[in-house]
Write an enzyme that holds these catalytic residues in place. Structure first.
Site, PDB file in Angstrom:
ATOM      1  N   LYS A   1      -2.397 -12.972   4.044  1.00  0.00           N
ATOM      2  CA  LYS A   1      -2.921 -12.890   2.679  1.00  0.00           C
ATOM      3  C   LYS A   1      -3.838 -11.675   2.618  1.00  0.00           C
ATOM      4  CE  LYS A   1      -5.207 -15.604  -0.915  1.00  0.00           C
ATOM      5  NZ  LYS A   1      -5.939 -14.521  -1.534  1.00  0.00           N
TER       6      LYS A   1
ATOM      7  N   ARG B   1       1.607 -22.844 -10.987  1.00  0.00           N
ATOM      8  CA  ARG B   1       1.090 -23.266  -9.705  1.00  0.00           C
ATOM      9  C   ARG B   1       1.922 -24.491  -9.343  1.00  0.00           C
ATOM     10  NH1 ARG B   1      -3.775 -21.146  -8.630  1.00  0.00           N
ATOM     11  NH2 ARG B   1      -4.366 -20.758 -10.781  1.00  0.00           N
TER      12      ARG B   1
ATOM     13  N   GLU C   1       2.612 -15.830   5.807  1.00  0.00           N
ATOM     14  CA  GLU C   1       2.385 -14.392   5.617  1.00  0.00           C
ATOM     15  C   GLU C   1       0.900 -14.096   5.619  1.00  0.00           C
ATOM     16  OE1 GLU C   1       4.183 -13.277   1.921  1.00  0.00           O
ATOM     17  OE2 GLU C   1       6.206 -13.541   2.702  1.00  0.00           O
TER      18      GLU C   1
ATOM     19  N   ARG D   1      -3.089  -7.792  -6.974  1.00  0.00           N
ATOM     20  CA  ARG D   1      -1.694  -8.188  -7.089  1.00  0.00           C
ATOM     21  C   ARG D   1      -0.999  -7.190  -7.999  1.00  0.00           C
ATOM     22  NH1 ARG D   1       0.394 -14.257  -7.487  1.00  0.00           N
ATOM     23  NH2 ARG D   1       2.618 -13.848  -7.519  1.00  0.00           N
TER      24      ARG D   1
ATOM     25  N   PHE E   1       5.538  -8.665  -1.167  1.00  0.00           N
ATOM     26  CA  PHE E   1       5.819 -10.024  -0.721  1.00  0.00           C
ATOM     27  C   PHE E   1       6.877 -10.746  -1.544  1.00  0.00           C
ATOM     28  CE2 PHE E   1       1.776 -10.200  -3.135  1.00  0.00           C
ATOM     29  CZ  PHE E   1       2.156 -11.021  -4.190  1.00  0.00           C
TER      30      PHE E   1
ATOM     31  N   GLU F   1       0.753  -6.616  -2.834  1.00  0.00           N
ATOM     32  CA  GLU F   1      -0.700  -6.579  -2.919  1.00  0.00           C
ATOM     33  C   GLU F   1      -1.135  -5.167  -2.531  1.00  0.00           C
ATOM     34  OE1 GLU F   1      -2.182  -9.375  -3.960  1.00  0.00           O
ATOM     35  OE2 GLU F   1      -4.284  -9.180  -3.401  1.00  0.00           O
TER      36      GLU F   1
HETATM   37  P1  AMP Z   1      -6.274 -16.090  -4.929  1.00  0.00           P
HETATM   38  O1  AMP Z   1      -6.491 -14.774  -5.593  1.00  0.00           O
HETATM   39  O2  AMP Z   1      -7.324 -16.457  -3.954  1.00  0.00           O
HETATM   40  O3  AMP Z   1      -5.926 -17.177  -5.912  1.00  0.00           O
HETATM   41  O4  AMP Z   1      -4.955 -15.960  -4.025  1.00  0.00           O
HETATM   42  C1  AMP Z   1      -3.683 -15.655  -4.535  1.00  0.00           C
HETATM   43  C2  AMP Z   1      -3.447 -14.162  -4.482  1.00  0.00           C
HETATM   44  O5  AMP Z   1      -3.285 -13.693  -3.150  1.00  0.00           O
HETATM   45  C3  AMP Z   1      -2.158 -13.726  -5.135  1.00  0.00           C
HETATM   46  O6  AMP Z   1      -2.279 -13.667  -6.522  1.00  0.00           O
HETATM   47  C4  AMP Z   1      -1.940 -12.359  -4.526  1.00  0.00           C
HETATM   48  O7  AMP Z   1      -2.617 -11.391  -5.298  1.00  0.00           O
HETATM   49  C5  AMP Z   1      -2.651 -12.434  -3.192  1.00  0.00           C
HETATM   50  N1  AMP Z   1      -1.789 -12.255  -2.023  1.00  0.00           N
HETATM   51  C6  AMP Z   1      -2.142 -11.552  -0.930  1.00  0.00           C
HETATM   52  N2  AMP Z   1      -1.196 -11.565   0.001  1.00  0.00           N
HETATM   53  C7  AMP Z   1      -0.175 -12.303  -0.496  1.00  0.00           C
HETATM   54  C8  AMP Z   1       1.104 -12.684   0.013  1.00  0.00           C
HETATM   55  N3  AMP Z   1       1.528 -12.339   1.228  1.00  0.00           N
HETATM   56  N4  AMP Z   1       1.881 -13.453  -0.793  1.00  0.00           N
HETATM   57  C9  AMP Z   1       1.460 -13.834  -2.021  1.00  0.00           C
HETATM   58  N5  AMP Z   1       0.268 -13.492  -2.542  1.00  0.00           N
HETATM   59  C10 AMP Z   1      -0.551 -12.741  -1.791  1.00  0.00           C
END
Ligand code: AMP
Length: 549
Positions: free
Chosen positions: A247, A412, A245, A252, A336, A297
């Site tokens: 990102k 996680r 998917e 979130r 998502f 998101e």
């Molecule tokens: P990070 O903030 O770098 O740890 O990345 C994880 C975050 O990516 C999640 O907590 C979501 O807020 C965000 N995110 C964005 N797109 C998606 C998606 N398609 N599926 C899950 N999380 C996503």
């Protein structure tokens, strides 16, 4: 319960640095408490006066505590000198409470309930005479407190208990104290987000009760977390049955719906419903299920493209002119996950089933209210094309998910992997700062950045950031950080670890100068991440891996 009983536990906890000993001390203590006491005492062991969902801040400054201690009958110079020596107002309060005791015979017992109720009162809104009222509350507590009680009352008020009780220790204490499984305690906690309630369930109903805890609409949960994969190939391999998917880099958002009522929560459990009336309206109209819990998101959109997080950030903490800013900074949501639909909890269902449900319940509006773009493939070439398309569109990268995996709140667990370009930024927390010089003398100008130890939750410094900031940044950061000051020593202030910043850097080096063992060269502010908390920041363990790479 007498507050002195709790203080005895605080003392025992602060006398050891060993995790297992801390666990045993807490387990032994809570075992014999009744359920009402548990709900009060457990958050207090964490130094918590309010739960995240209550969204109340104490925000008591050193100055007020100094005045309260002076109120015991001491001069400003005496109090400030002692503060300078120790750097800890708790110790100062202890010292002067002791002196005062020697001079009076007055004694009355403080109960834990009274201490908690008084401290909670300190958070009531500002207003005329509010400082005086707060001063009176603190002084009343100090007047009744024994020296040791004074120490912990002040540390609790300043939200700096220094006992080293991380979530993992509390989880294990509850498991041990009530003969329950650690995993079940954790499961219940991720849905309840309050260890006090979890302990109560463990005591009353044991494992069976913990297992029965359900998602409840109107209450946030700890969301499932992702791992970082070094590249797409690795992510596809690990995800086993992969869906890829986009990102999106936004906030979130946990969307909950019960008929006409909508709640929006961030991953740090903050309720942001009021700030996003446009999103509420969209959810009300376009989620086709009476009771649902979805995850998505939220992005700010400018000229049809995703705007940097900083744009959205302007909306997250906005308290006034909300309608106006909603029009100025329009949003888009990309759903998502679906973890409850038609009143039925879907945590155990596979991601592919949950995605199907998501397709059923979301009435999509292109560019506004849609599902995260997804492909299902194990073909690396196809995956790479999708990835580069995502980057070209200004998105952050991709998420690779295991289609057969359930939803694991708060963990996680290797069901989702993020892949984004290297030389990425790091999310770090600011734990201190230095006052500037000359023209910048009134601003905090150099910020101490820290990472977290995964196991203990301890924070370790990894660098100082002072470049890449505009005057506007310095001013803004100073205003936001001032209420977080715990103590000051010479030119340096120490801060509650609340502000998470996304930081760019040129290089990661080994360094004996910082406790983390590493130093960032030329860290540069990318932006403040209001949507993240200290639990979301980089860990020492990951920094080690990054360094090896
Ligand atoms: P990070 O903030 O770098 O740890 O990345 C994880 C975050 O990516 C999640 O907590 C979501 O807020 C965000 N995110 C964005 N797109 C998606 C998606 N398609 N599926 C899950 N999380 C996503």
């Amino acid at each position: 319960m007498d507050y002195s009983e709790l203080v005895e536990i605080y003392e025992k906890l602060s006398a050891t640095t060993k995790k297992l000993e801390k666990r045993d001390i807490i387990a032994e203590f809570i075992k014999n408490l009744d359920t009402n006491e548990l709900e009060i005492v457990i958050p207090l062991i964490q130094g918590k006066i309010f739960l995240e969902v209550e969204e109340q801040e104490l925000g008591i400054a050193d100055k007020l505590i100094i005045q309260a201690i002076m109120g015991l009958g001491f001069s400003k110079t005496e109090v400030i000198d002692k503060f300078r020596d120790t750097g800890d107002l708790g110790l100062v309060a202890e010292k002067f409470a002791e002196k005062k005791r020697q001079a009076t015979l007055f004694q009355r017992k403080l109960t834990t309930e009274k201490v908690l109720a008084s401290i909670r009162e300190l958070a009531t809104p500002e207003g005329k005479n509010s400082q005086n009222r707060k001063l009176k509350i603190i002084l009343e507590l100090l007047n009744f407190a024994t020296p040791k009680e004074a120490l912990y009352i002040i540390r609790t008020i300043l939200e700096d208990l220094r006992l080293g009780v991380a979530e993992g220790i509390l989880r294990d204490s509850i498991a041990l104290g009530f003969d329950a499984d650690k995993e079940k305690v954790e499961y219940a906690y991720n849905l309840e987000t309050d260890f006090g309630i979890v302990a109560k369930i463990a005591k009353e109903k044991g494992n069976a009760g913990l297992e029965e805890v359900k998602l409840e609409i109107g209450r946030p949960i700890k969301v499932m977390l992702s791992e970082k994969a070094p590249d797409l190939e690795n992510a596809i391999e690990k995800a086993k049955e992969p869906a890829i998917e986009i990102k999106y880099d936004g906030m979130r958002t946990l969307v909950q719906k019960d008929k006409d009522k909508i709640w929006l929560f961030t991953r740090r459990l903050e309720n942001v419903t009021k700030q996003f009336p446009d999103l509420v309206e969209l959810c009300r109209k376009n989620i086709k299920s009476e009771k649902a819990v979805l995850e998505g998101e939220t992005l700010a959109i400018k000229d049809g493209k995703p705007a940097p997080f900083q744009e959205l950030s302007k909306r997250i903490h906005r308290k006034y002119d909300i309608k106006k800013i909603s029009e100025e900074i329009p949003i888009q949501i990309n759903f998502f996950d679906c973890i409850l639909a038609d009143g039925e909890q879907l945590l155990e269902e596979s991601f592919s089933e949950r995605r199907k449900k998501l397709e059923e319940v979301v009435n999509q509006i292109e560019g506004k209210f849609q599902l995260a773009e997804q492909i299902k493939t194990t073909d690396l070439k196809e995956a790479e094309e999708f990835y580069s398309k995502a980057l070209d569109a200004g998105q952050e990268g991709v998420m690779v998910k295991n289609l057969s995996a359930p939803y694991q709140p708060g963990k996680r667990v290797g069901y989702m992997y993020k892949v984004k370009p290297e030389k990425e930024s790091l999310d770090l927390v600011i734990t201190g700062a230095e006052w500037g010089q000359g023209r910048r003398a009134n601003w905090l100008a150099s910020f101490i950045l820290s990472v977290r130890d995964e196991a203990t939750g301890e924070l370790f410094e990894i660098g100082r950031m002072g470049t890449g900031l505009t005057d506007e940044n310095f001013k803004d950061m100073t205003e936001r950080l001032k209420p977080l000051i715990i103590r000051e020593k010479e030119n340096t202030v120490y801060l509650k670890p609340k502000m998470v910043v996304e930081t760019g850097y040129q290089e990661l080096q080994r360094s004996p100068n910082y406790k983390s063992g590493f130093a960032l060269r030329f860290p540069k502010l990318i932006g403040i991440r209001e949507d993240k908390s200290v639990e979301d920041i980089e860990t020492v363990q990951r920094i080690k891996r990054l360094y090896k790479l």
